[in-house]
Write a protein that holds these residues in place. Structure first.
Motif, mmCIF file in Angstrom:
data_model
loop_
_atom_site.group_PDB
_atom_site.id
_atom_site.type_symbol
_atom_site.label_atom_id
_atom_site.label_comp_id
_atom_site.label_asym_id
_atom_site.label_seq_id
_atom_site.Cartn_x
_atom_site.Cartn_y
_atom_site.Cartn_z
ATOM 1 N N UNK A 1 14.420 -12.790 153.952
ATOM 2 C CA UNK A 1 15.126 -13.797 153.182
ATOM 3 C C UNK A 1 14.378 -14.129 151.892
ATOM 4 N N UNK A 2 13.071 -14.291 152.001
ATOM 5 C CA UNK A 2 12.270 -14.632 150.829
ATOM 6 C C UNK A 2 12.294 -13.498 149.804
ATOM 7 N N UNK A 8 16.580 -12.200 143.391
ATOM 8 C CA UNK A 8 17.589 -12.965 142.662
ATOM 9 C C UNK A 8 16.962 -13.718 141.494
ATOM 10 N N UNK A 9 15.816 -14.290 141.733
ATOM 11 C CA UNK A 9 15.105 -15.002 140.666
ATOM 12 C C UNK A 9 14.666 -14.048 139.564
ATOM 13 N N UNK A 10 14.230 -12.845 139.941
ATOM 14 C CA UNK A 10 13.826 -11.834 138.959
ATOM 15 C C UNK A 10 15.013 -11.426 138.087
ATOM 16 N N UNK A 60 15.215 -3.974 134.953
ATOM 17 C CA UNK A 60 15.512 -4.315 136.341
ATOM 18 C C UNK A 60 15.450 -3.131 137.300
ATOM 19 N N UNK A 61 15.457 -1.916 136.768
ATOM 20 C CA UNK A 61 15.219 -0.777 137.638
ATOM 21 C C UNK A 61 16.412 0.135 137.865
ATOM 22 N N UNK A 62 16.215 1.130 138.753
ATOM 23 C CA UNK A 62 17.179 2.215 138.928
ATOM 24 C C UNK A 62 18.568 1.778 139.397
ATOM 25 N N UNK A 63 18.656 0.781 140.234
ATOM 26 C CA UNK A 63 19.972 0.341 140.702
ATOM 27 C C UNK A 63 20.798 -0.199 139.552
#
Length: 89
Positions: A1-2, A8-10, A60-63
Motif C-alpha cells: 500500500x505504501x 502516486x505522489x511521484x 516517469x519511466x517506461x510505462x
C-alpha cells in the motif's frame, strides 16, 4: 500500500513540476480542429505543452513512455500537435 502511495505522489510531483495539470485540461477540453501542418498560434502553444508532457513521461519511466507512444497513434483522443512530434521546437 505504501509503495503505491509513493508512486502516486511521484507522478503528481512530476506533473506539477512541468505544470501539466492545468495545461492538459485546457488543451484536451478545447473543441479546436487544427490544420495538418499545425502552424497557427494555438497549435504552437500546444506543441510546448506536448514537449513538457514528453519530458514528464520520460522522467516517469517506461510505462509512461509506452502510454505516450500509444496516445500518439490516437488522433481522435489527443490534439494534432501532440501527435506530430516535438522535432521542430
Amino acid at each position: 500500500m505504501l509503495g503505491k502511495t509513493k508512486r502516486y505522489l511521484e507522478v503528481t510531483r512530476v506533473l506539477l513540476k512541468y505544470n501539466l495539470i492545468p495545461e492538459l485540461y485546457r488543451d484536451l477540453r478545447t473543441n479546436y480542429i487544427s490544420n495538418p501542418e499545425c502552424t497557427c498560434t494555438y497549435d504552437l502553444e500546444n506543441r510546448q505543452t506536448a514537449v513538457k508532457l514528453r519530458e514528464a513521461f520520460e522522467e516517469l519511466g517506461p510505462t509512461f513512455i509506452k502510454m505516450g507512444q500509444t496516445m500518439s497513434k490516437r488522433p481522435d483522443f489527443v490534439p494534432q500537435p501532440y501527435i506530430i512530434g516535438n522535432t521542430e521546437i
